[in-house]
Design an enzyme around this catalytic site. Structure first.
Site, PDB file in Angstrom:
ATOM      1  N   ARG A  13      38.924  35.003  45.348  1.00 44.64           N
ATOM      2  CA  ARG A  13      39.859  33.965  44.923  1.00 44.64           C
ATOM      3  C   ARG A  13      40.428  33.224  46.132  1.00 44.64           C
ATOM      4  O   ARG A  13      40.612  32.000  46.100  1.00 44.64           O
ATOM      5  CB  ARG A  13      40.982  34.566  44.081  1.00 44.64           C
ATOM      6  CG  ARG A  13      40.528  34.994  42.691  1.00 44.64           C
ATOM      7  CD  ARG A  13      41.699  35.299  41.772  1.00 44.64           C
ATOM      8  NE  ARG A  13      41.227  35.752  40.470  1.00 44.64           N
ATOM      9  CZ  ARG A  13      41.315  37.001  40.025  1.00 44.64           C
ATOM     10  NH1 ARG A  13      41.898  37.936  40.787  1.00 44.64           N
ATOM     11  NH2 ARG A  13      40.866  37.336  38.831  1.00 44.64           N
ATOM     12  N   ARG A 145      30.667  26.333  46.054  1.00 43.81           N
ATOM     13  CA  ARG A 145      31.721  26.774  45.138  1.00 43.81           C
ATOM     14  C   ARG A 145      31.123  27.307  43.836  1.00 43.81           C
ATOM     15  O   ARG A 145      31.510  28.374  43.359  1.00 43.81           O
ATOM     16  CB  ARG A 145      32.643  25.582  44.850  1.00 43.81           C
ATOM     17  CG  ARG A 145      34.030  25.942  44.308  1.00 43.81           C
ATOM     18  CD  ARG A 145      34.012  26.466  42.925  1.00 43.81           C
ATOM     19  NE  ARG A 145      35.346  26.795  42.445  1.00 43.81           N
ATOM     20  CZ  ARG A 145      35.554  27.566  41.410  1.00 43.81           C
ATOM     21  NH1 ARG A 145      34.545  28.128  40.757  1.00 43.81           N
ATOM     22  NH2 ARG A 145      36.785  27.825  40.996  1.00 43.81           N
ATOM     23  N   LYS A 156      33.165  41.597  39.351  1.00 42.73           N
ATOM     24  CA  LYS A 156      33.597  41.971  38.004  1.00 42.73           C
ATOM     25  C   LYS A 156      32.726  43.099  37.445  1.00 42.73           C
ATOM     26  O   LYS A 156      33.238  44.017  36.792  1.00 42.73           O
ATOM     27  CB  LYS A 156      33.552  40.748  37.083  1.00 42.73           C
ATOM     28  CG  LYS A 156      34.597  39.695  37.402  1.00 42.73           C
ATOM     29  CD  LYS A 156      34.464  38.467  36.509  1.00 42.73           C
ATOM     30  CE  LYS A 156      35.531  37.428  36.826  1.00 42.73           C
ATOM     31  NZ  LYS A 156      35.386  36.194  36.005  1.00 42.73           N
ATOM     32  N   ASN A 183      38.991  34.227  32.121  1.00 42.64           N
ATOM     33  CA  ASN A 183      40.425  34.509  32.247  1.00 42.64           C
ATOM     34  C   ASN A 183      41.159  33.179  32.137  1.00 42.64           C
ATOM     35  O   ASN A 183      41.253  32.417  33.098  1.00 42.64           O
ATOM     36  CB  ASN A 183      40.721  35.189  33.592  1.00 42.64           C
ATOM     37  CG  ASN A 183      42.154  35.680  33.685  1.00 42.64           C
ATOM     38  OD1 ASN A 183      43.071  35.044  33.170  1.00 42.64           O
ATOM     39  ND2 ASN A 183      42.367  36.804  34.356  1.00 42.64           N
ATOM     40  N   GLU A 187      42.344  30.214  34.983  1.00 39.73           N
ATOM     41  CA  GLU A 187      41.821  28.850  34.926  1.00 39.73           C
ATOM     42  C   GLU A 187      42.949  27.832  34.823  1.00 39.73           C
ATOM     43  O   GLU A 187      42.894  26.773  35.457  1.00 39.73           O
ATOM     44  CB  GLU A 187      40.864  28.706  33.737  1.00 39.73           C
ATOM     45  CG  GLU A 187      39.572  29.497  33.898  1.00 39.73           C
ATOM     46  CD  GLU A 187      38.640  29.351  32.705  1.00 39.73           C
ATOM     47  OE1 GLU A 187      38.868  28.445  31.871  1.00 39.73           O
ATOM     48  OE2 GLU A 187      37.685  30.141  32.597  1.00 39.73           O
ATOM     49  N   THR A 233      30.272  27.342  37.084  1.00 36.68           N
ATOM     50  CA  THR A 233      30.461  28.609  37.800  1.00 36.68           C
ATOM     51  C   THR A 233      30.319  29.787  36.838  1.00 36.68           C
ATOM     52  O   THR A 233      29.682  30.800  37.163  1.00 36.68           O
ATOM     53  CB  THR A 233      31.849  28.646  38.469  1.00 36.68           C
ATOM     54  OG1 THR A 233      31.975  27.537  39.366  1.00 36.68           O
ATOM     55  CG2 THR A 233      32.044  29.948  39.249  1.00 36.68           C
ATOM     56  N   GLU A 237      27.691  32.913  36.646  1.00 36.15           N
ATOM     57  CA  GLU A 237      28.107  34.306  36.494  1.00 36.15           C
ATOM     58  C   GLU A 237      27.294  35.002  35.400  1.00 36.15           C
ATOM     59  O   GLU A 237      26.793  36.115  35.587  1.00 36.15           O
ATOM     60  CB  GLU A 237      29.600  34.383  36.161  1.00 36.15           C
ATOM     61  CG  GLU A 237      30.526  33.995  37.292  1.00 36.15           C
ATOM     62  CD  GLU A 237      31.989  34.181  36.925  1.00 36.15           C
ATOM     63  OE1 GLU A 237      32.349  35.277  36.449  1.00 36.15           O
ATOM     64  OE2 GLU A 237      32.788  33.227  37.113  1.00 36.15           O
TER      65      GLU A 237
END
Length: 249
Positions: A13, A145, A156, A183, A187, A233, A237
């Protein structure tokens, strides 16, 4: 990113927050030029069959490949047929499982078709090289990014919800994975943060105590993240998680 320390969501983060600055400043730099749509048109310049941007991007990536940019696990080229590095190889820890996930073609389409038209004045100002240079910087920042999603997914997967991820992966439950990794509070904070950064960084400050104008619209930056960066993104994932167990089989 520093790969010598333990991979954690907090560390990731912090890296993503730092990248927000790079992306916003890149957009500010590109916004000083008109859209110059001819640099995105294949064959517009008779000397090259593809678009000027793609031609220029390949030349830039050839130089970067020689200094081993794309041997780093968080860097992905937009073009192919790149030269081998002329520098000796570096050893990186094996954080990610082997995969061939590359969203750069989608990122390029998104940037050209949705971001540039909203960011820049319409029409041409003749600054083809300068515009393409800023485009490359923006594209590389967005690529880093969005592909950080692989590292986020790995963190995770190895975290406290590991068993839930394993079960969803075995069932190839794409929507279940998307729901688990999302989450909404994180966001929401992200969108508020990039809006505030765009308002502050984008100020055209003169002699008056109140900023004269904004160099880029803050809401455009928010929509970039809301409609493209965050969803892409998360797609990265999910794609990564769906191949995560292949290394164990």
């Amino acid at each position: 990113m520093n790969f010598s320390t333990e991979l954690t969501l907090d560390k990731l983060r912090q890296e993503l927050v730092r990248q927000e600055d790079t992306i916003i400043f890149g957009l500010i730099e590109r916004a000083q030029f008109s859209m110059n749509p001819e640099i995105y048109q294949p064959g517009y310049f008779k000397e090259i069959p593809q678009s000027f941007l793609e031609h220029f991007l390949h030349d830039i990536e050839c130089v970067h490949a020689k200094v081993r940019r794309y041997t780093s696990p968080d860097e992905y080229p937009f073009t192919g047929n790149l030269p081998e590095p002329i520098l000796p190889p570096l050893e990186f820890p094996e954080i990610l499982v082997k995969n061939d996930i590359n969203y750069n073609s989608k990122i390029l389409d998104m940037y050209r078709d949705h971001i540039v038209p909203k960011l820049c004045k319409s029409g041409s100002d003749g600054n083809h090289g300068s515009s393409a240079t800023k485009d490359v910087e923006c594209l590389q920042a967005l690529s880093r990014r969005i592909h950080m999603g692989k590292f986020v997914a790995e963190a995770k997967f190895t975290g406290h919800e590991h068993e839930q991820y394993v079960a969803l992966i075995k069932n190839k439950d794409r929507q279940g994975l998307m729901d688990l990794l999302t989450n909404a509070q994180v966001e929401e904070r992200l969108l508020k943060r990039v809006r505030n950064k765009a308002l502050i960084y984008g100020q055209e400050i003169g002699d008056a105590p109140i900023p004269d104008s904004q160099r880029i619209p803050a809401e455009m930056v928010v929509k970039l993240y809301q409609e493209f960066v965050i969803p892409m993104t998360k797609e990265v994932e999910v794609d990564y998680l769906l191949v995560r167990l292949d290394a164990d089989s």
